[in-house]
Design a protein around this motif. Structure first.
Motif, PDB file in Angstrom:
ATOM      1  N   PHE A   1       0.928  -8.898   1.469  1.00 17.09           N
ATOM      2  CA  PHE A   1       0.332  -7.488   1.176  1.00 17.09           C
ATOM      3  C   PHE A   1       0.445  -6.592   2.635  1.00 17.09           C
ATOM      4  CE2 PHE A   1      -3.718  -4.528   1.570  1.00 17.09           C
ATOM      5  CZ  PHE A   1      -3.030  -3.570   0.733  1.00 17.09           C
ATOM      6  N   LEU A   2       1.215  -5.619   2.328  1.00 16.30           N
ATOM      7  CA  LEU A   2       1.299  -4.592   3.681  1.00 16.30           C
ATOM      8  C   LEU A   2       0.712  -3.494   3.473  1.00 16.30           C
ATOM      9  CD1 LEU A   2       4.397  -6.188   2.610  1.00 16.30           C
ATOM     10  CD2 LEU A   2       5.241  -4.557   4.425  1.00 16.30           C
ATOM     11  N   ASP A   3      -0.075  -3.457   4.498  1.00 13.31           N
ATOM     12  CA  ASP A   3      -1.207  -1.880   4.785  1.00 13.31           C
ATOM     13  C   ASP A   3      -1.034  -1.547   6.293  1.00 13.31           C
ATOM     14  OD1 ASP A   3      -2.935   0.063   4.571  1.00 13.31           O
ATOM     15  OD2 ASP A   3      -3.746  -0.886   2.634  1.00 13.31           O
ATOM     16  N   ASP A   4      -1.238  -0.310   6.493  1.00 13.86           N
ATOM     17  CA  ASP A   4      -1.454  -0.098   7.756  1.00 13.86           C
ATOM     18  C   ASP A   4      -2.998  -0.054   8.510  1.00 13.86           C
ATOM     19  OD1 ASP A   4      -2.059   2.136   5.931  1.00 13.86           O
ATOM     20  OD2 ASP A   4      -1.562   3.599   7.432  1.00 13.86           O
TER      21      ASP A   4
ATOM     22  N   ASP B   1       0.847  -1.224   0.285  1.00 13.64           N
ATOM     23  CA  ASP B   1      -0.042  -0.046  -0.019  1.00 13.64           C
ATOM     24  C   ASP B   1       0.825   1.192   0.110  1.00 13.64           C
ATOM     25  OD1 ASP B   1      -2.261   1.707   0.479  1.00 13.64           O
ATOM     26  OD2 ASP B   1      -1.552   1.751   2.477  1.00 13.64           O
ATOM     27  N   MET B   2       0.226   2.386  -0.257  1.00 12.05           N
ATOM     28  CA  MET B   2       1.314   3.657  -0.154  1.00 12.05           C
ATOM     29  C   MET B   2       1.265   4.366   1.202  1.00 12.05           C
ATOM     30  SD  MET B   2       2.134   5.059  -3.739  1.00 12.05           S
ATOM     31  CE  MET B   2       2.497   6.686  -2.887  1.00 12.05           C
ATOM     32  N   GLY B   3       0.297   5.189   1.465  1.00 16.05           N
ATOM     33  CA  GLY B   3       0.336   6.025   2.617  1.00 16.05           C
ATOM     34  C   GLY B   3       0.390   5.184   3.875  1.00 16.05           C
ATOM     35  N   GLY B   4       1.220   5.420   4.833  1.00 16.99           N
ATOM     36  CA  GLY B   4       1.693   4.630   5.855  1.00 16.99           C
ATOM     37  C   GLY B   4       2.568   3.333   5.768  1.00 16.99           C
ATOM     38  N   VAL B   5       2.757   3.140   4.659  1.00 19.05           N
ATOM     39  CA  VAL B   5       3.669   1.935   4.201  1.00 19.05           C
ATOM     40  C   VAL B   5       4.833   2.305   3.447  1.00 19.05           C
ATOM     41  CG1 VAL B   5       3.865  -0.405   3.116  1.00 19.05           C
ATOM     42  CG2 VAL B   5       1.873   0.400   4.220  1.00 19.05           C
ATOM     43  N   LEU B   6       4.687   3.023   2.381  1.00 24.55           N
ATOM     44  CA  LEU B   6       5.808   3.497   1.700  1.00 24.55           C
ATOM     45  C   LEU B   6       6.065   4.962   1.837  1.00 24.55           C
ATOM     46  CD1 LEU B   6       5.335   1.728  -1.924  1.00 24.55           C
ATOM     47  CD2 LEU B   6       6.728   0.973  -0.169  1.00 24.55           C
ATOM     48  N   ILE B   7       5.158   5.771   1.986  1.00 25.56           N
ATOM     49  CA  ILE B   7       5.376   7.065   2.473  1.00 25.56           C
ATOM     50  C   ILE B   7       4.601   7.125   3.703  1.00 25.56           C
ATOM     51  CG2 ILE B   7       5.639   7.762   0.030  1.00 25.56           C
ATOM     52  CD1 ILE B   7       2.693   8.735   0.170  1.00 25.56           C
ATOM     53  N   PRO B   8       4.795   8.440   4.646  1.00 28.86           N
ATOM     54  CA  PRO B   8       4.198   8.619   5.711  1.00 28.86           C
ATOM     55  C   PRO B   8       2.547   8.786   5.530  1.00 28.86           C
ATOM     56  CG  PRO B   8       5.793  10.193   5.471  1.00 28.86           C
ATOM     57  CD  PRO B   8       5.797   9.514   4.077  1.00 28.86           C
ATOM     58  N   SER B   9       2.093   8.328   6.529  1.00 27.87           N
ATOM     59  CA  SER B   9       0.388   8.014   6.332  1.00 27.87           C
ATOM     60  C   SER B   9      -0.309   9.413   6.461  1.00 27.87           C
ATOM     61  CB  SER B   9      -0.343   7.221   7.526  1.00 27.87           C
ATOM     62  OG  SER B   9      -0.418   8.090   8.695  1.00 27.87           O
ATOM     63  N   PRO B  10      -1.330   9.844   5.483  1.00 29.50           N
ATOM     64  CA  PRO B  10      -1.786  11.125   5.631  1.00 29.50           C
ATOM     65  C   PRO B  10      -2.481  11.284   7.207  1.00 29.50           C
ATOM     66  CG  PRO B  10      -2.877   9.608   4.150  1.00 29.50           C
ATOM     67  CD  PRO B  10      -1.851   8.894   4.716  1.00 29.50           C
ATOM     68  N   GLY B  11      -2.872  10.244   7.718  1.00 29.95           N
ATOM     69  CA  GLY B  11      -3.253  10.521   9.188  1.00 29.95           C
ATOM     70  C   GLY B  11      -2.200  11.285  10.062  1.00 29.95           C
ATOM     71  N   ARG B  12      -1.178  10.825  10.158  1.00 29.96           N
ATOM     72  CA  ARG B  12       0.038  11.196  10.904  1.00 29.96           C
ATOM     73  C   ARG B  12       0.658  12.539  10.565  1.00 29.96           C
ATOM     74  NH1 ARG B  12       4.068   6.586  12.825  1.00 29.96           N
ATOM     75  NH2 ARG B  12       2.813   5.987  14.144  1.00 29.96           N
ATOM     76  N   VAL B  13       0.476  12.661   9.161  1.00 33.51           N
ATOM     77  CA  VAL B  13       0.801  13.989   8.542  1.00 33.51           C
ATOM     78  C   VAL B  13      -0.488  14.896   9.167  1.00 33.51           C
ATOM     79  CG1 VAL B  13       1.159  15.614   6.682  1.00 33.51           C
ATOM     80  CG2 VAL B  13       2.133  13.129   6.611  1.00 33.51           C
ATOM     81  N   ALA B  14      -1.552  14.373   9.084  1.00 31.84           N
ATOM     82  CA  ALA B  14      -2.735  15.448   9.479  1.00 31.84           C
ATOM     83  C   ALA B  14      -2.206  15.974  11.063  1.00 31.84           C
ATOM     84  CB  ALA B  14      -4.011  14.797   9.180  1.00 31.84           C
ATOM     85  N   ALA B  15      -2.142  14.708  11.890  1.00 34.12           N
ATOM     86  CA  ALA B  15      -2.065  15.196  13.335  1.00 34.12           C
ATOM     87  C   ALA B  15      -0.971  16.351  13.470  1.00 34.12           C
ATOM     88  CB  ALA B  15      -1.431  13.973  14.080  1.00 34.12           C
TER      89      ALA B  15
END
Ligand SMILES: Cc1cc2nc3c(=O)[nH]c(=O)nc-3n(C[C@H](O)[C@H](O)[C@H](O)COP(=O)(O)OP(=O)(O)OC[C@H]3O[C@@H](n4cnc5c(N)ncnc54)[C@H](O)[C@@H]3O)c2cc1C
Length: 1036
Positions: free
Chosen positions: A210-213, A48-62
């Motif tokens: 499969f890798l996902d957050d 997956d992308m966000g939170g796996v390969l790049i920072p998760s939108p949730g963390r960036v949002a926080a």
């Protein structure tokens, strides 16, 4: 200093050597496990992308929410809102455009949080290169997976920007299959997307991982028979993946790059040297990489016959004496060097530790503190290091060394550096302890365990010696005071430490003292001042080298120019330390704090009270500057007391008598031109030395520009000036010039000072400050919309402003303009301040505004349009994005000047009221005998005294601890003073009868300005909110 080869035993090597061995053991255990689990049947890994390969939108949002003061969780809630049919999911499937999404999403966020949410800025951050960057650990893993012949795939979402360009922040070549939800019109957790991916990979579900957050996405994949890994943090996930695949995914060396062209070293001679030294028989190659950091001394990773080593060397070229203390018996690589074992682990380059939980951040800083305590607890004698440095007088030697270093690389005179060079030797602490000191102790010089907050190794020992350990503690707190945008050494002074979980510098010092069993460090401001001085000297050296082309970083030139900024920070600490010392000097006059009464009658014509203190003896010369709160003018130091009396005399002789004429000028047809009488009185005030009294000593320690009064001293004089509406201008102490002059003193370049500050100080020019805009709630300065755009060698400004005090004055030559240079930057970095000459084409004054019908001529309060106003680039103050910081600084002391004057308004109103009620008779007795009148007088006296004490306390704290530390007191008095003055003046007007509303007395105008100041200085509610916030933060 000579640091010997690491292969000889020394205590310096001990710590990291032990850690290294432990780590190697662990690594071998790990690889055993992998071999046993080998032979897997997996043939592909799907990411997956966000939170796996790049920072998760949730963390960036926080983090973005914290920085932009948006209620926590708003973005995440809005992302999930509506489930499959919410704006986010529809955008992911490309059912709506990026613009449509932003509109809908912005509305949703604002409804949820009940505040305006600038989602554009969040989206820009999310898609910025800084954030949307693939985790290096994942890049390495993908390389290893493919090297073993497995396939890789990515399930991405919608990465199309409003301009329809894809910004997919990945190298597509890393993947055999890329499935984009916006292209396929289906999105996780819809099982169809996994099936599509497997089909393209040509595999069965059981053959892939499969890798996902996110749980629902993993659940959907698992239900098809795909093996899943939940990603909480990339490092741990890669370990789990390694275990499943049965081979290692971590072969690269983090934080390295190919050796820079100018930094190449001869491999053959190095290989021969190492083979001889280590007794290695190998024909294999010597692998050489360069570490990204190591600004002053280039550092290399070496791999030779299974040995991982680090080589650190002096840079080439002629160097400043002893700046690069690396020596070796002979030179193999062109300059002296040393070699040590490589210790793998994590290096945190960003001290705000993005992406970590607050508790984790705290643990990292605690570990840093603990390892420093351990270094300082080493007994030099016991480990044979008693001769590691000179004994005693460490700090004086350090000061001398760094002054010398600075002088050797000086390129121009920096005022703060000159002050520090004088100040530091005069304020040396009495050194208490001598220990081993690291000399460059910072977070990014520590190698941490990848899984727990434990320091494995400490790097960069070139400056280590025997000395005062507090130097290390202070140096490790530099980041607390530097902005996150600071090049070379990132800081976090613009972040909320409580939210981040990082201990404040004071707490870090306390933590250290507690662990070491020491009493709290009182003079840590000295250590901070010295540390910043040293950093400034280092930056100057880097800059100097950049001029001769030797700096090892491309940013060297840029960073060197920051010397002035850092030296100003150092000076701020010096000022704080100076005031602390002052405060601790013994009091000679314990009665300074005694209560005072108003006695003695005043002039018949201008009934202004004289504050006298029968119970207080004449102040001794030891007086005010000793740090006691001086609540009466009679307790001021003799020179300031004399100044006070001179001003009082001047008011009585010249100002009060001129009021009727000045008042009628303001009502005449000539009112938009300055009154000649004012100009005449200004000359008189200047001649009597009653000029520019406002500039605080702290901003102008050499009294170069002003009278050099402390804030408390000025409070007494300012109150006196406040008893007349005209005196502040007559003494060149009126707003908005005072704030603008202080801004120029603090932040202006020499050229800006010469052009603008000097005419203002001389009273030849006037100025205005343009921030407020009609279309946005300007009490929140981040709302302002006026644009400042770069165009060739100019900034072009466009905007609509109003309530700009002083802009109509024909003497107004300077407009200090606040606008946005980058609407997409973090909220407090969008604004900039420009110095705009008033004769620039495009400034169109629309009308003067009135306050309860008063025009306040000749300055007025104007509504203005700025249309394509071209301003030379050199007129920017401090630099783009620094506007908010400047506005905060500008409104520091200036903020409480209004409060000081409001006390003056109130005293004058009460004095007038008392005289009036004594002289008028109604219903058979003087008004003064009416109980209600007496009650009003009593109430007014009490309220004035309360407010004055609060004003003086705020001023006192500003003097002792600085504007930032006095923030609560400043907000409290701004909350209190205008309302108090309104009540006191209103009672006086009531006692006067209708005459009180006329312009025969100053009461009506006092009342108007007291009321206006409940906006002009920021609305009451904003000050209340500050008080409440600080109360909740600090006094639970
Ligand atoms: C005499 C005078 C001189 C001025 N001189 C200048 C000048 O020289 N330069 C310049 O740039 N500006 C100047 N101003 C403008 C002044 O700074 C603004 O009026 C002020 O910042 C408030 O902004 P606003 O008027 O847009 O009110 P808004 O921001 O629209 O606020 C309106 C009201 O909302 C409420 N409110 C706002 N924030 C909060 C909150 N956090 N909590 C609860 N309620 C809140 C308050 O009741 C507030 O009064 C002057 C104003 C006056 C009256």
């Amino acid at each position: 200093m000579c640091v010997r080869s690491c292969f000889q035993s020394s205590c310096l090597q001990w710590a990291w050597r032990t850690a290294f061995l432990k780590h190697i053991q662990r690594r071998h255990q790990g690889s055993h496990r992998w071999t046993h689990l080998g032979g897997s049947t997996y043939r592909a890994v799907i990411f997956d992308m966000g939170g796996v390969l790049i920072p998760s939108p949730g963390r960036v949002a926080a983090e973005w929410e914290v920085q932009n003061r948006i209620p926590s969780g708003t973005i995440l809630k809005a992302l999930m809102d509506g489930g499959e049919n919410g704006p986010w999911m529809r955008f992911m499937r490309a059912e709506i455009t990026a613009e449509g999404f932003l509109r809908e999403f912005g509305r949703l966020c604002s409804e949820m949080s009940k505040t305006s949410v600038p989602v554009d800025s969040f989206f820009s951050l999310l898609t910025s290169e800084r954030v949307a960057k693939q985790f290096p650990v994942m890049t390495e893993a993908i390389t290893q997976i493919r090297a073993k012949g497995l396939q890789t795939a990515v399930l991405s979402n919608n990465f199309y920007l409003p301009n329809q360009k894809s910004f997919l922040p990945l190298d597509r070549k890393q993947f055999d299959v890329v499935v984009e939800s916006c292209v396929e019109g289906i999105c996780k957790p819809d099982p169809r997307i996994y099936k599509l991916c497997l089909e393209r990979l040509g595999l069965q579900p059981s053959e892939s991982i499969f890798l996902d957050d996110l749980g629902p996405n993993l659940k959907a994949a698992a239900s098809l028979g795909i093996h899943t890994i939940k990603v909480n943090d990339p490092e741990t996930a890669v370990k789990e993946l390694e275990a499943l695949l049965g081979f290692t995914l971590r072969l690269g060396v983090p934080n390295t790059q190919p050796v820079r062209k100018t930094m190449e070293i001869p491999k053959d001679s190095l290989k021969k040297y190492l083979k001889d030294l280590l007794g290695i028989q190998t024909t294999g190659p010597l692998e050489l990489l360069q570490f990204d950091h190591g600004q002053s001394n280039p550092t290399y990773y070496i791999r030779l016959a299974n040995r991982d080593l680090v080589l650190r060397k002096k840079p080439p070229g002629t160097l400043l004496p002893s700046a690069h203390a690396i020596e070796r018996e002979f030179s193999v690589v062109g300059t002296p060097f040393y070699v040590m074992e490589y210790c793998p682990g994590l290096i945190y380059k960003d001290p705000s530790l993005p992406g970590l939980e607050p508790s984790h951040r705290r643990a990292i800083y605690t570990a840093m503190n603990t390892v420093l305590c351990k270094i300082h607890s080493v007994d030099p004698q016991a480990v044979g290091l008693e001769d590691y440095g000179k004994q005693g007088a460490y700090i004086p030697r350090q000061v001398r060394t760094w002054v010398k270093q600075y002088r050797a690389s000086e390129t121009s005179t920096i005022p703060a550096m000159e002050r520090l060079i004088e100040w530091l030797p005069l304020h040396l602490p009495h050194q208490q302890r001598t220990t081993l000191v690291h000399g460059d102790f910072r977070l990014d010089n520590l190698v941490f365990h990848p899984e727990k907050p434990e320091v494995l190794a400490v790097l960069d020992w070139e400056l280590s010696t025997l000395g005062d350990p507090l130097i290390d503690v202070a140096y490790s707190c530099l980041a607390h005071y530097l902005p996150s945008s600071f090049p070379v050494l990132r800081g976090f002074n613009d972040c909320d430490l409580t939210q981040l979980g990082i201990p404040a510098a004071e707490e870090y010092f306390r933590m250290y003292c507690l662990q070491m069993g020491l009493p709290p460090t009182e003079n840590w401001n000295f250590y901070m001042a010295f540390s910043f001085f040293r950093l400034a000297a280092i930056l100057q050296g880097v800059y100097r080298r950049s001029l001769t082309g030797q700096a090892s970083s491309a940013h060297a030139e840029q960073t060197g120019k920051l010397t002035e900024f850092v030296s100003n920070l150092a000076w701020d600490f010096a000022v704080k330390e100076g005031f602390r010392v002052f405060k601790e000097m013994p009091f000679k006059n314990p009665l300074t704090r005694s209560c005072h009464t108003w006695a003695r009658s005043q002039s018949q014509w201008y009934p202004i009270g004289t504050r006298s203190y029968s119970s207080v003896p004449e102040a001794s010369p030891a007086h005010a500057s000793r740090g006691g709160l001086v609540i009466s003018p009679e307790s001021l130091s003799p020179p300031v007391r004399e100044l006070y009396h001179r001003l009082k005399h001047f008011m009585e002789q010249h100002v009060y008598p001129a009021e009727p004429e000045l008042q009628s000028h303001q009502a005449s047809a000539a009112r938009w031109s300055p009154s000649p009488l004012i100009e005449d009185l200004k000359e008189k005030a200047k001649a009597e030395g009653l000029w520019n009294l406002f500039l605080p000593l702290e901003a102008d320690p050499e009294k170069k520009y002003g009278a050099g009064l402390t804030n408390v001293e000025y409070a007494h004089l300012c109150e006196l000036m406040g008893t007349s509406l005209y005196a502040p201008e007559i003494c060149n102490c009126s707003a908005p010039d005072t704030g603008n002059m202080e801004l120029l003193v603090r932040y202006g370049t020499e050229a800006q000072k010469a052009r603008w500050l000097m005419p203002l100080l001389e009273g030849k020019a006037r100025s205005c400050f343009a921030m407020t805009e009609p279309q946005v709630a300007s009490s929140d300065a981040t709302n302002i919309e006026a644009s400042i755009r770069e165009e060739d060698s100019f900034y072009v400004i466009n905007g609509h402003k109003w309530w700009i005090t002083g802009i109509l004055d024909p003497r107004c030559q300077l407009c200090v303009f606040m606008g946005k240079t980058d609407p997409h930057a973090p909220r407090h970095r969008q604004q900039s301040v420009l110095l705009v000459p008033m004769d620039t084409p495009g400034i169109k004054i629309i009308r003067p505004l009135t306050v309860y019908g008063l025009e306040d001529a000749p300055g007025g309060h104007g509504e203005v349009r700025f249309e394509h106003v071209h301003v030379p680039k050199e007129n920017m103050v401090l630099g783009p994005g620094r506007g908010f910081e400047i506005a905060q600084g500008r409104l520091g002391p200036g903020r409480i000047h209004h409060c000081m004057r409001l006390i003056g308004f109130s005293e004058r109103a009460l004095a007038l009221m008392k005289a009036r009620v004594k002289s008028r008779v109604a219903f058979g007795k003087p008004l003064v005998e009416q109980g209600t009148v007496l009650a009003d007088i009593a109430l007014s006296r009490v309220e004035i005294e309360q407010a004055r004490l609060l004003v003086l306390r705020a001023a006192h704290l500003m003097d002792l601890a600085g504007n930032k530390a006095a923030a609560l007191d400043i907000a409290m008095i701004k909350m209190v003073a205008p309302s108090m003055a309104s009540r006191v003046i209103d009672r006086a007007i009531q006692a006067f009868g209708a005459a009180g509303l006329s312009s025969d007395y100053p009461l009506a105008q006092f009342f108007t300005w007291a009321r206006a100041l409940r906006f002009a200085d920021g609305p009451d509610e904003v000050h209340r909110a500050t008080v409440a916030k600080l109360e909740l933060k600090h006094r639970i």
